[in-house]
Design an enzyme around this catalytic site. Structure first.
Site, PDB file in Angstrom:
ATOM      1  N   VAL A 124       4.371  -0.235   3.177  1.00 53.32           N
ATOM      2  CA  VAL A 124       3.464  -1.311   2.763  1.00 53.32           C
ATOM      3  C   VAL A 124       4.167  -2.236   1.771  1.00 53.32           C
ATOM      4  O   VAL A 124       3.562  -3.153   1.233  1.00 53.32           O
ATOM      5  CB  VAL A 124       2.187  -0.716   2.107  1.00 53.32           C
ATOM      6  CG1 VAL A 124       1.429   0.167   3.094  1.00 53.32           C
ATOM      7  CG2 VAL A 124       2.504   0.079   0.839  1.00 53.32           C
ATOM      8  N   HIS A 140       0.312   1.053   8.157  1.00 50.01           N
ATOM      9  CA  HIS A 140      -0.451   1.483   6.976  1.00 50.01           C
ATOM     10  C   HIS A 140      -0.840   0.310   6.069  1.00 50.01           C
ATOM     11  O   HIS A 140      -1.131   0.509   4.890  1.00 50.01           O
ATOM     12  CB  HIS A 140       0.337   2.548   6.194  1.00 50.01           C
ATOM     13  CG  HIS A 140       0.490   3.829   6.971  1.00 50.01           C
ATOM     14  ND1 HIS A 140       1.379   4.823   6.623  1.00 50.01           N
ATOM     15  CD2 HIS A 140      -0.151   4.278   8.072  1.00 50.01           C
ATOM     16  CE1 HIS A 140       1.284   5.824   7.495  1.00 50.01           C
ATOM     17  NE2 HIS A 140       0.372   5.509   8.389  1.00 50.01           N
ATOM     18  N   SER A 209       9.548  11.289   6.970  1.00 49.70           N
ATOM     19  CA  SER A 209       9.484  12.749   7.067  1.00 49.70           C
ATOM     20  C   SER A 209       8.705  13.171   8.310  1.00 49.70           C
ATOM     21  O   SER A 209       8.630  14.350   8.624  1.00 49.70           O
ATOM     22  CB  SER A 209       8.818  13.332   5.816  1.00 49.70           C
ATOM     23  OG  SER A 209       7.495  12.828   5.709  1.00 49.70           O
TER      24      SER A 209
HETATM   25  P1  OAD Z   1       8.109  10.489   3.006  1.00 53.40           P
HETATM   26  O1  OAD Z   1       8.266  10.434   1.531  1.00 53.40           O
HETATM   27  O2  OAD Z   1       7.197  11.527   3.547  1.00 53.40           O
HETATM   28  O3  OAD Z   1       9.531  10.720   3.682  1.00 53.40           O
HETATM   29  C1  OAD Z   1      10.633   9.923   3.327  1.00 53.40           C
HETATM   30  C2  OAD Z   1      11.798  10.313   4.199  1.00 53.40           C
HETATM   31  O4  OAD Z   1      12.868   9.432   3.902  1.00 53.40           O
HETATM   32  C3  OAD Z   1      12.313  11.736   3.986  1.00 53.40           C
HETATM   33  O5  OAD Z   1      12.462  12.391   5.225  1.00 53.40           O
HETATM   34  C4  OAD Z   1      13.679  11.527   3.320  1.00 53.40           C
HETATM   35  O6  OAD Z   1      14.629  12.513   3.683  1.00 53.40           O
HETATM   36  C5  OAD Z   1      14.074  10.184   3.901  1.00 53.40           C
HETATM   37  N1  OAD Z   1      15.054   9.414   3.107  1.00 53.40           N
HETATM   38  C6  OAD Z   1      15.286   9.444   1.781  1.00 53.40           C
HETATM   39  N2  OAD Z   1      16.271   8.582   1.446  1.00 53.40           N
HETATM   40  C7  OAD Z   1      16.673   7.991   2.593  1.00 53.40           C
HETATM   41  C8  OAD Z   1      17.654   7.014   2.937  1.00 53.40           C
HETATM   42  N3  OAD Z   1      18.425   6.445   1.998  1.00 53.40           N
HETATM   43  N4  OAD Z   1      17.786   6.656   4.220  1.00 53.40           N
HETATM   44  C9  OAD Z   1      17.011   7.220   5.189  1.00 53.40           C
HETATM   45  N5  OAD Z   1      16.073   8.144   4.935  1.00 53.40           N
HETATM   46  C10 OAD Z   1      15.894   8.531   3.663  1.00 53.40           C
HETATM   47  O7  OAD Z   1       7.692   9.029   3.489  1.00 53.40           O
HETATM   48  P2  OAD Z   1       7.040   8.590   4.876  1.00 53.40           P
HETATM   49  O8  OAD Z   1       7.478   9.459   5.984  1.00 53.40           O
HETATM   50  O9  OAD Z   1       7.228   7.133   5.012  1.00 53.40           O
HETATM   51  O10 OAD Z   1       1.007   6.823   3.906  1.00 53.40           O
HETATM   52  O11 OAD Z   1       5.517   8.881   4.575  1.00 53.40           O
HETATM   53  C11 OAD Z   1       4.570   8.540   5.544  1.00 53.40           C
HETATM   54  C12 OAD Z   1       3.285   8.140   4.873  1.00 53.40           C
HETATM   55  O12 OAD Z   1       2.899   9.143   3.932  1.00 53.40           O
HETATM   56  C13 OAD Z   1       3.374   6.882   4.033  1.00 53.40           C
HETATM   57  O13 OAD Z   1       3.269   5.696   4.812  1.00 53.40           O
HETATM   58  C14 OAD Z   1       2.201   7.034   3.119  1.00 53.40           C
HETATM   59  C15 OAD Z   1       2.371   8.485   2.735  1.00 53.40           C
HETATM   60  O14 OAD Z   1       1.233   9.158   2.356  1.00 53.40           O
HETATM   61  C16 OAD Z   1      -0.074   6.290   3.347  1.00 53.40           C
HETATM   62  O15 OAD Z   1      -0.111   5.985   2.165  1.00 53.40           O
HETATM   63  C17 OAD Z   1      -1.201   6.119   4.289  1.00 53.40           C
END
Ligand code: OAD
Length: 263
Positions: A124, A140, A209
């Site tokens: 977002v 989102h 993730s």
């Molecule tokens: P997460 O915090 O769950 O996951 C972040 C991912 O990014 C992890 O798998 C890390 O290993 C990876 N990561 C970290 N540094 C990185 C880099 N430099 N390059 C590539 N990857 C890297 O975040 P999201 O999966 O986006 O929703 O979370 C999904 C949703 O959960 C979000 O949109 C939010 C949250 O609750 C809402 O707020 C509705």
């Protein structure tokens, strides 16, 4: 001195082998991309990590020390809108100080590199848009939108004020234009994301993730429809066992290396 098994000390040749493996995988993905007509990238918080934006679930992530149900549910907003707004105004203020990184920039350039390139993001933060991406589905929502709780009028936040935004039309209390837990995704967004994912030949899942649904189901949808699924992430995730190739590393390094191979 205590002698310990050097279980974490990898022999020098190990690093060389790993680098070689990554290089082969990058070649393989680049070959797939070169012949692809339709490419989709699904991104998550990890793509913004190198811009200095905390992810949600990594150590020091946004959800560490904060219970999502206190700031990211309609019930929390109903209970204490001031508290919830303070959380989002603080996030906006931090976001105002950061810029897109090379990962966002590569993805923005790929819109004109492929006949069809679609970006589906869970983020977002607005950094993809700042990098120049235009064909985006924001699953989102968008933290920079204020949506009126009375008349649903939406307006873009122009400055990072410290006061709680009100609707410029009816003066109703505004709320952040993000999707909270238990809420529906923006109208039609997921349906379009499914359509794009199932038409793609290559899907790059970057920096997520893959724990939050329905976004996390898109890679499986794409793969079932025949797409080659690539994961870009420094860590293993819930998607890793399904991905056709894992490019292990930070997006800001991996994506430019991939782009360089496309010629
Ligand atoms: P997460 O915090 O769950 O996951 C972040 C991912 O990014 C992890 O798998 C890390 O290993 C990876 N990561 C970290 N540094 C990185 C880099 N430099 N390059 C590539 N990857 C890297 O975040 P999201 O999966 O986006 O929703 O979370 C999904 C949703 O959960 C979000 O949109 C939010 C949250 O609750 C809402 O707020 C509705």
């Amino acid at each position: 001195m205590v002698v310990r098994a050097a279980e974490h000390v990898k022999p020098r040749c190990y690093n060389v082998v790993m680098a070689d493996k990554l290089s082969h995988k990058l070649d393989e993905v680049a070959d797939r991309l070169k012949s692809a007509e339709r490419v989709v990238s699904l991104t998550g918080a990890g793509i913004s990590a190198e811009s200095g934006v905390p992810t949600f679930r990594d150590p020091d992530g946004l959800w560490e020390g904060v219970r999502p149900e206190e700031v990211a549910t309609p019930e929390a907003f109903g209970r204490d809108s001031d508290f919830v707004w303070r959380f989002y105004l603080q996030r906006r203020s931090k976001l105002q100080a950061v810029c897109p990184n090379s990962g966002h920039n590569v993805i923005a350039r790929w819109e004109s590199r492929f006949p069809h390139f679609d970006l589906i993001t869970q983020n977002v933060d607005g950094l993809h848009q700042l990098a120049g991406s235009k064909r985006i589905i924001c699953l989102h929502g968008d933290i920079w939108i204020d949506r009126c709780t009375q008349c649903a009028f939406e307006q873009r936040a122009t400055d990072v004020s410290e006061s709680i935004p009100r609707c410029s039309k009816c003066d109703g209390l505004a709320r952040p234009g993000v999707v909270w837990f238990g809420e529906q995704l923006p109208h039609g967004a997921f349906e379009r994301a499914v359509e794009q994912s199932s038409q793609a030949q290559v899907v790059l899942v970057v920096g997520t993730s893959s724990q939050v649904y329905p976004a996390a189901s898109l890679a499986g949808v794409a793969q079932s429809a025949g797409a080659f699924v690539v994961e870009v992430n420094p860590e293993a995730t819930s998607l890793s066992s399904l991905a056709d190739v894992i490019l292990q590393g930070p997006a800001g390094e991996i994506l430019p290396r991939l782009e360089a191979r496309l010629g």
